[in-house]
Design a protein around this motif. Structure first.
Motif, PDB file in Angstrom:
ATOM      1  N   THR A 131      -3.305   1.871 -13.812  1.00 38.92           N
ATOM      2  CA  THR A 131      -2.414   0.948 -14.505  1.00 38.92           C
ATOM      3  C   THR A 131      -1.935  -0.203 -13.623  1.00 38.92           C
ATOM      4  O   THR A 131      -1.402  -1.191 -14.133  1.00 38.92           O
ATOM      5  N   ILE A 132      -2.126  -0.066 -12.315  1.00 41.28           N
ATOM      6  CA  ILE A 132      -1.557  -1.054 -11.391  1.00 41.28           C
ATOM      7  C   ILE A 132      -2.104  -2.450 -11.656  1.00 41.28           C
ATOM      8  O   ILE A 132      -1.360  -3.441 -11.668  1.00 41.28           O
ATOM      9  N   MET A 162      14.118  -7.191 -11.254  1.00 41.66           N
ATOM     10  CA  MET A 162      12.682  -7.477 -11.324  1.00 41.66           C
ATOM     11  C   MET A 162      11.847  -6.265 -10.910  1.00 41.66           C
ATOM     12  O   MET A 162      10.828  -5.959 -11.535  1.00 41.66           O
ATOM     13  N   THR A 163      12.260  -5.577  -9.851  1.00 43.75           N
ATOM     14  CA  THR A 163      11.502  -4.394  -9.434  1.00 43.75           C
ATOM     15  C   THR A 163      11.616  -3.279 -10.479  1.00 43.75           C
ATOM     16  O   THR A 163      10.666  -2.524 -10.699  1.00 43.75           O
ATOM     17  N   ASP A 164      12.787  -3.182 -11.134  1.00 42.19           N
ATOM     18  CA  ASP A 164      12.942  -2.211 -12.226  1.00 42.19           C
ATOM     19  C   ASP A 164      11.988  -2.552 -13.366  1.00 42.19           C
ATOM     20  O   ASP A 164      11.377  -1.662 -13.972  1.00 42.19           O
ATOM     21  N   ALA A 165      11.885  -3.852 -13.686  1.00 40.50           N
ATOM     22  CA  ALA A 165      10.987  -4.281 -14.756  1.00 40.50           C
ATOM     23  C   ALA A 165       9.545  -3.932 -14.415  1.00 40.50           C
ATOM     24  O   ALA A 165       8.791  -3.451 -15.272  1.00 40.50           O
ATOM     25  N   TYR A 166       9.157  -4.153 -13.158  1.00 47.35           N
ATOM     26  CA  TYR A 166       7.789  -3.827 -12.730  1.00 47.35           C
ATOM     27  C   TYR A 166       7.540  -2.321 -12.840  1.00 47.35           C
ATOM     28  O   TYR A 166       6.522  -1.881 -13.397  1.00 47.35           O
ATOM     29  N   ALA A 167       8.473  -1.512 -12.320  1.00 44.07           N
ATOM     30  CA  ALA A 167       8.303  -0.056 -12.326  1.00 44.07           C
ATOM     31  C   ALA A 167       8.253   0.490 -13.751  1.00 44.07           C
ATOM     32  O   ALA A 167       7.423   1.368 -14.064  1.00 44.07           O
ATOM     33  N   ARG A 168       9.110  -0.037 -14.630  1.00 44.98           N
ATOM     34  CA  ARG A 168       9.127   0.446 -16.011  1.00 44.98           C
ATOM     35  C   ARG A 168       7.873   0.025 -16.769  1.00 44.98           C
ATOM     36  O   ARG A 168       7.344   0.779 -17.597  1.00 44.98           O
ATOM     37  N   MET A 169       7.372  -1.173 -16.493  1.00 41.37           N
ATOM     38  CA  MET A 169       6.143  -1.618 -17.145  1.00 41.37           C
ATOM     39  C   MET A 169       4.980  -0.746 -16.703  1.00 41.37           C
ATOM     40  O   MET A 169       4.082  -0.438 -17.495  1.00 41.37           O
ATOM     41  N   HIS A 170       4.993  -0.338 -15.444  1.00 38.06           N
ATOM     42  CA  HIS A 170       3.964   0.566 -14.929  1.00 38.06           C
ATOM     43  C   HIS A 170       4.024   1.909 -15.664  1.00 38.06           C
ATOM     44  O   HIS A 170       2.984   2.492 -16.027  1.00 38.06           O
ATOM     45  N   SER A 197       4.542  -6.752 -25.489  1.00 34.94           N
ATOM     46  CA  SER A 197       4.676  -8.150 -25.919  1.00 34.94           C
ATOM     47  C   SER A 197       6.063  -8.689 -25.603  1.00 34.94           C
ATOM     48  O   SER A 197       6.222  -9.845 -25.169  1.00 34.94           O
ATOM     49  N   GLU A 198       7.083  -7.856 -25.806  1.00 33.54           N
ATOM     50  CA  GLU A 198       8.454  -8.293 -25.512  1.00 33.54           C
ATOM     51  C   GLU A 198       8.639  -8.547 -24.020  1.00 33.54           C
ATOM     52  O   GLU A 198       9.293  -9.529 -23.626  1.00 33.54           O
ATOM     53  N   MET A 199       8.050  -7.693 -23.172  1.00 30.10           N
ATOM     54  CA  MET A 199       8.150  -7.902 -21.725  1.00 30.10           C
ATOM     55  C   MET A 199       7.385  -9.152 -21.300  1.00 30.10           C
ATOM     56  O   MET A 199       7.878  -9.938 -20.474  1.00 30.10           O
ATOM     57  N   GLU A 200       6.208  -9.375 -21.858  1.00 30.92           N
ATOM     58  CA  GLU A 200       5.429 -10.576 -21.519  1.00 30.92           C
ATOM     59  C   GLU A 200       6.195 -11.841 -21.887  1.00 30.92           C
ATOM     60  O   GLU A 200       6.217 -12.810 -21.112  1.00 30.92           O
ATOM     61  N   ILE A 218      11.987  -0.251 -22.623  1.00 31.71           N
ATOM     62  CA  ILE A 218      10.870   0.515 -22.067  1.00 31.71           C
ATOM     63  C   ILE A 218      11.388   1.786 -21.401  1.00 31.71           C
ATOM     64  O   ILE A 218      10.764   2.844 -21.483  1.00 31.71           O
ATOM     65  N   ARG A 219      12.553   1.686 -20.763  1.00 34.57           N
ATOM     66  CA  ARG A 219      13.150   2.878 -20.136  1.00 34.57           C
ATOM     67  C   ARG A 219      13.422   3.947 -21.184  1.00 34.57           C
ATOM     68  O   ARG A 219      13.145   5.136 -20.972  1.00 34.57           O
TER      69      ARG A 219
END
Length: 439
Positions: A131-132, A162-170, A197-200, A218-219
């Motif tokens: 997924t990375i 931002m790092t939370d957003a990255y980790a949750r998207m992963h 789509s919402e995150m993008e 996402i969380r």
């Protein structure tokens, strides 16, 4: 090696090595004719004596420990080893119990602890690694100096968001892939596409509230226990099975969580990070290691109280000081590590990759906590000195033949990994082993 010794202790009548005909830890796993120290690390020739000659009666050592023979000489305790040699071994044993973990070892332990905290990388390694690439592509703007994402990533007030957003998207990408579904079922395609789509869109806008909102949704989706085990349990107990769509649509709960996260995850000084750590996970981690200190010292506390209440209370005080040191060391180290990790992660994310920056932030606090705990362990040991419970244990071992055998085995085990073994200790080991073989 400790497991082998314990097995021999049970198999060979209560203490390994009593029967000279049986290979064991004490005789170097050779019967009768054994070069004692020569089998452990190639010590100098003058110490390579043979305390187990072929003429030893296989049962003589065992017989010497029986009640009717043990006290033939009223002036002799145990099997005849000198008091000075036993004192040397006792002191060496106590020294070996001092904290010896290196800072690198502590850091490695902290990194491993971080991996355990993210069990999905262990349970679903292929899923996680695959997924990375997708997530890196979504956060590519982080490396573009002209992008709003670059500013958000480098700004201390928004870096953790931002790092939370990255980790949750992963986690979302991983949750949408096939899985066993024991605890969490696969996220359905419609929910996955909607959240992605919402995150993008939020990342494209560069609006921190929009990014925080998408992250929170996402969380909720990735944390929901929707697997067959929790669903089955809910059916048995009559509870309500988690409905992701309803939780995501709860605007009031989402907005409240976003407001709290935006306020809490801003830039912090070390002092602020430490205060936050004592109230949050850092404090919990410190309490955990404080508890471990009491658990590890429980036998010492019991041994100390077996002598008298005064000795027991002293050991309890020593353990309390060491436990408090673990609490303070972990929490302070975690705070410093988290602060430094945020700074380094902000740089690494824009210079190397956002995934690298996120990983640094995730493990830095735990590495810092482990190092802080190790440093405080060394300091508190100097403050409290040798544990009195351990001293009582050593004195008790020196009083009986069985105890002396145990002390010999323990110190032999220490000596094998001691690259700077004191010749005085080597000599004492040989002397006690000789007395043992001739008893």
């Amino acid at each position: 090696m400790g497991s082998l010794m314990n097995m021999e202790y049970m198999l060979y009548g209560g203490a390994s090595g009593w029967n000279a005909n049986v290979p064991s830890f004490v005789n170097g796993y050779r019967a009768n004719n054994v070069n004692f120290m020569g089998n452990y690390g190639g010590y100098p020739a003058q110490y390579n004596q043979n305390p187990y000659p072929q003429t030893v009666n296989p049962n003589s050592v065992y017989d010497s420990f029986t009640p009717q023979n043990q006290n033939k000489n009223p002036q002799q305790v145990g099997f005849g080893a000198s008091k000075s040699d036993l004192d040397t071994l006792g002191k060496y044993y106590l020294q070996g119990m001092n904290p010896s973990e290196s800072l690198m070892g502590a850091a490695t332990g902290g990194a491993a602890f971080a991996l355990v905290n993210n069990t999905r990388f262990i349970a679903h390694p292929i899923n996680s690694l695959s997924t990375i690439g997708k997530v890196e592509k979504m956060f590519a703007g982080v490396k573009d100096k002209n992008s709003k994402l670059y500013e958000l990533w480098r700004n201390g007030d928004t870096h953790q968001l931002m790092t939370d957003a990255y980790a949750r998207m992963h986690k979302l990408e991983g949750g949408a892939k096939s899985r066993l579904g024991m605890f969490k079922a696969r996220i359905d395609e419609a929910t996955y596409k909607s959240l992605k789509s919402e995150m993008e869109a939020a990342l494209k806008s560069g609006n921190k509230e929009a990014i925080a909102t998408a992250t929170e949704k996402i969380r909720v989706a990735t944390n929901a226990k929707t697997g067959w085990l929790p669903r089955g349990w809910k059916k048995v107990t009559g509870g309500e099975v988690a409905d992701i769509s309803k939780k995501i649509a709860d605007d009031a709960a989402i907005k409240a969580a976003v407001k709290e996260n935006v306020a809490k995850k801003g830039s912090k000084t070390i002092a602020e990070q430490m205060k936050h750590g004592f109230k949050g996970q850092g404090g919990m981690g410190g309490l955990f290691f404080m508890g471990i200190e009491f658990l590890m010292d429980w036998s010492k506390i019991k041994k100390a109280f077996s002598k008298d209440n005064s000795t027991g209370m002293k050991q309890l005080g020593q353990t309390t000081i060491k436990g408090a040191g673990s609490l303070i060391g972990w929490t302070a180290g975690e705070a410093v590590g988290a602060w430094a990790g945020a700074k380094l992660g902000a740089l690494a994310g824009t210079a190397i990759a956002p995934g690298v920056g996120t990983a640094i932030g995730a493990v830095a606090g735990l590495i810092g906590g482990s190092i802080g705990c190790a440093l405080m362990g060394k300091l508190t040991h100097k403050i409290v000195g040798e544990d009195v419970g351990s001293k009582v244990e050593v004195e008790d071992m020196k009083k009986t033949a069985q105890g002396q055998v145990k002390l010999l085995e323990l110190t032999m085990q220490q000596a094998q990994s001691d690259k700077k073994l004191d010749p005085k200790v080597m000599n004492a080991l040989n002397n006690v082993a000789n007395a043992y073989s001739q008893a």
